[in-house]
Design an enzyme around this catalytic site. Structure first.
Site, mmCIF file in Angstrom:
data_model
loop_
_atom_site.group_PDB
_atom_site.id
_atom_site.type_symbol
_atom_site.label_atom_id
_atom_site.label_comp_id
_atom_site.label_asym_id
_atom_site.label_seq_id
_atom_site.Cartn_x
_atom_site.Cartn_y
_atom_site.Cartn_z
ATOM 1 N N ARG A 66 -8.056 -33.798 1.877
ATOM 2 C CA ARG A 66 -8.781 -33.443 0.785
ATOM 3 C C ARG A 66 -10.227 -34.060 0.766
ATOM 4 O O ARG A 66 -10.870 -33.806 0.060
ATOM 5 C CB ARG A 66 -7.939 -34.215 -0.540
ATOM 6 C CG ARG A 66 -8.461 -33.409 -1.894
ATOM 7 C CD ARG A 66 -7.545 -33.416 -3.211
ATOM 8 N NE ARG A 66 -6.352 -34.460 -3.008
ATOM 9 C CZ ARG A 66 -6.292 -35.662 -3.239
ATOM 10 N NH1 ARG A 66 -7.870 -36.451 -3.724
ATOM 11 N NH2 ARG A 66 -5.496 -36.573 -3.163
ATOM 12 N N TYR A 119 -24.221 -15.113 -14.429
ATOM 13 C CA TYR A 119 -22.771 -14.621 -14.062
ATOM 14 C C TYR A 119 -21.808 -14.953 -15.081
ATOM 15 O O TYR A 119 -21.883 -16.092 -15.811
ATOM 16 C CB TYR A 119 -22.360 -15.206 -12.631
ATOM 17 C CG TYR A 119 -20.970 -15.022 -12.503
ATOM 18 C CD1 TYR A 119 -20.355 -13.732 -12.366
ATOM 19 C CD2 TYR A 119 -20.154 -16.009 -12.255
ATOM 20 C CE1 TYR A 119 -19.001 -13.506 -11.983
ATOM 21 C CE2 TYR A 119 -18.679 -15.949 -12.180
ATOM 22 C CZ TYR A 119 -18.207 -14.787 -11.933
ATOM 23 O OH TYR A 119 -16.986 -14.604 -11.881
ATOM 24 N N ASP A 150 -28.119 -21.153 -8.712
ATOM 25 C CA ASP A 150 -27.081 -20.261 -8.069
ATOM 26 C C ASP A 150 -28.000 -19.259 -7.366
ATOM 27 O O ASP A 150 -28.422 -18.279 -7.685
ATOM 28 C CB ASP A 150 -26.441 -19.596 -9.302
ATOM 29 C CG ASP A 150 -25.194 -18.613 -8.697
ATOM 30 O OD1 ASP A 150 -25.264 -18.135 -7.641
ATOM 31 O OD2 ASP A 150 -24.163 -18.475 -9.655
ATOM 32 N N LYS A 173 -19.300 -13.893 -1.706
ATOM 33 C CA LYS A 173 -20.205 -12.687 -1.525
ATOM 34 C C LYS A 173 -20.747 -12.493 -0.313
ATOM 35 O O LYS A 173 -20.111 -12.264 0.662
ATOM 36 C CB LYS A 173 -21.158 -12.959 -2.668
ATOM 37 C CG LYS A 173 -20.419 -13.076 -3.962
ATOM 38 C CD LYS A 173 -19.301 -12.121 -4.347
ATOM 39 C CE LYS A 173 -19.045 -12.124 -5.862
ATOM 40 N NZ LYS A 173 -17.983 -13.098 -6.464
HETATM 41 C C1 LIG Z 1 -23.604 -15.008 -9.211
HETATM 42 C C2 LIG Z 1 -22.056 -15.456 -9.186
HETATM 43 N N1 LIG Z 1 -21.959 -16.799 -9.183
HETATM 44 C C3 LIG Z 1 -20.785 -17.553 -9.034
HETATM 45 C C4 LIG Z 1 -19.710 -16.382 -9.048
HETATM 46 C C5 LIG Z 1 -18.516 -17.112 -9.172
HETATM 47 O O1 LIG Z 1 -18.080 -17.114 -7.600
HETATM 48 P P1 LIG Z 1 -16.252 -17.047 -7.082
HETATM 49 O O2 LIG Z 1 -15.946 -15.490 -7.701
HETATM 50 O O3 LIG Z 1 -16.333 -17.273 -5.899
HETATM 51 O O4 LIG Z 1 -15.614 -17.987 -7.756
HETATM 52 C C6 LIG Z 1 -20.023 -15.217 -8.890
HETATM 53 C C7 LIG Z 1 -18.726 -14.264 -8.650
HETATM 54 O O5 LIG Z 1 -18.703 -12.832 -9.064
HETATM 55 C C8 LIG Z 1 -21.518 -14.663 -9.122
HETATM 56 O O6 LIG Z 1 -21.365 -13.267 -8.821
#
Ligand SMILES: Cc1ncc(COP(=O)(O)O)c(C=O)c1O
Length: 366
Positions: free
Chosen positions: A49, A100, A171, A196
């Site tokens: 961990r 998001y 992000d 992604k």
């Molecule tokens: C811009 C963005 N940030 C964060 C996330 C969340 O990521 P995860 O689905 O890997 O938890 C997403 C998911 O679609 C996203 O598009």
């Protein structure tokens, strides 16, 4: 060979070469897939961990690419939860109206629980962000935003955040480190949904943070490391290994997908069945609005054959989705908005399929 020092390498070379095994005779060229939950005592890590050689390889590669110290998490959401824990209890967080939707939900949950005050703002409106940042503790930037594709003036809003004493988090999932490197624009922390473009094959869920090599960045790294160890949202070694393998070709995938997206955005502009095209001029995500509202958008999404009607983005295959089918998407996202995650297929085939689905709107629904 001094000029081939890792810090001087171009992103394509970093993607291919970082996080490899030391070059000793007989060693594998790839990082090992380490599946131990515990290690022989008295080494650098005693329990998985806290650390794993596969994580280390992935973190070396992503850290070199973003220009900071990376930590891998179980998902993008786990990385978001960890990064938001950098705000003090009861603190003020400024975030995009169209972040998001998962980010929006966690912010709402934390605000409802009285854990923080959240100010949502149009992230492309620098004056509005500046006003919202007064007395703030954490700036949550996302640029371009998902799915409205608004673009922030990152250096400007990060500078304002710092003047206010706020930590600046970005992000960077949509732009990828190939499109922009927020740490070089002053951000303290970058966050990724590795799921992604970084992993790129729609086969893993994974997240990461990358922190700047500054006092604030290093302190954030220590706190994120502790958060990961103690809250335990750790990445699986198999997922991490797959993500690293996917990253090896990210520059090729993103280059092709971005070229496809640029061409499709050009052709969609002026299409009789498209009211509006959102395309930030980079990356592989395009959003379109179609005439006929929600039903028409659903019809387009379900009539393509090469494009898959599915959520998510950033994989080699092209995906299409009406975002408002998710109740957590803000009402300011139009009902008729379709998000296109453009893949690496042949652009003419993508166009034939999409154009055909859009033209189906010319005949009455059956
Ligand atoms: C811009 C963005 N940030 C964060 C996330 C969340 O990521 P995860 O689905 O890997 O938890 C997403 C998911 O679609 C996203 O598009």
């Amino acid at each position: 060979m001094d000029d081939l020092h890792p810090e001087t390498l171009a992103p394509a070379s970093i993607l291919v070469s970082a996080g490899r095994q030391p070059r000793v005779p007989g060693a594998g060229v790839n990082a090992p897939l380490e599946l131990s939950s515990t290690y022989v005592a008295d080494g650098p890590v005693n329990y998985a961990r806290g650390g794993n050689p596969t994580w280390t390889a992935f973190e070396e590669a992503l850290g070199a690419l973003e220009g900071g110290a990376a930590l891998v998490f179980a998902s993008g959401m786990a990385a978001i939860a960890a990064a938001l824990s950098l705000a003090p209890e009861g603190g003020v967080v400024v975030a995009p109206t169209h972040a998001y939707n998962g980010t929006g939900v966690i912010l709402e949950d934390l605000a409802e629980a009285g854990r923080m005050t959240v100010r949502r703002v149009d992230i492309s409106d620098t004056a509005a962000v500046t006003a919202a940042l007064r007395g703030a503790d954490l700036l949550w930037a996302e640029s371009p935003t998902n799915p409205m594709l608004e673009v922030a003036d990152l250096p400007a809003i990060i500078a304002v955040a710092h003047e206010e004493g706020a930590i600046a988090v970005c992000d960077n999932t949509f732009a990828t480190p190939l499109g922009q490197q927020p740490l070089s624009m002053g951000a303290d922390v970058v966050m990724h949904s590795v799921t992604k473009f970084l992993a790129g094959h729609s086969d893993v869920i994974l997240g990461a943070t990358v922190t700047a090599d500054t006092g604030t960045g290093r302190a954030a790294h220590e706190r994120l490391l502790h958060h990961r160890l103690i809250h335990g949202a750790i990445a699986g070694p198999v997922e991490t290994w797959l993500a690293l393998r996917g990253m090896r070709t990210m520059h090729l995938r993103v280059e092709r997908a971005s070229a496809n997206a640029a061409e499709l955005a050009r052709r969609l502009t002026g299409h009789a069945q498209v009211e509006r095209v959102r395309y930030p001029g980079m990356g592989a995500i395009v959003a379109i609005e179609v005439p006929g509202g929600c039903a028409a958008a659903e019809r387009v999404a379900s009539s393509t054959r090469l494009w898959t009607h599915a959520t998510s983005l950033g994989g080699v295959e092209s995906l299409i989705e009406r975002r408002r089918r998710h109740p957590s998407e803000p009402p300011t996202v139009p009902e008729n908005l379709l998000r296109l995650s453009v893949g690496v297929e042949d652009v003419e085939d993508l166009w034939r399929d999409l154009d055909g689905a859009l033209r189906s709107l010319e005949s009455p629904a059956t």
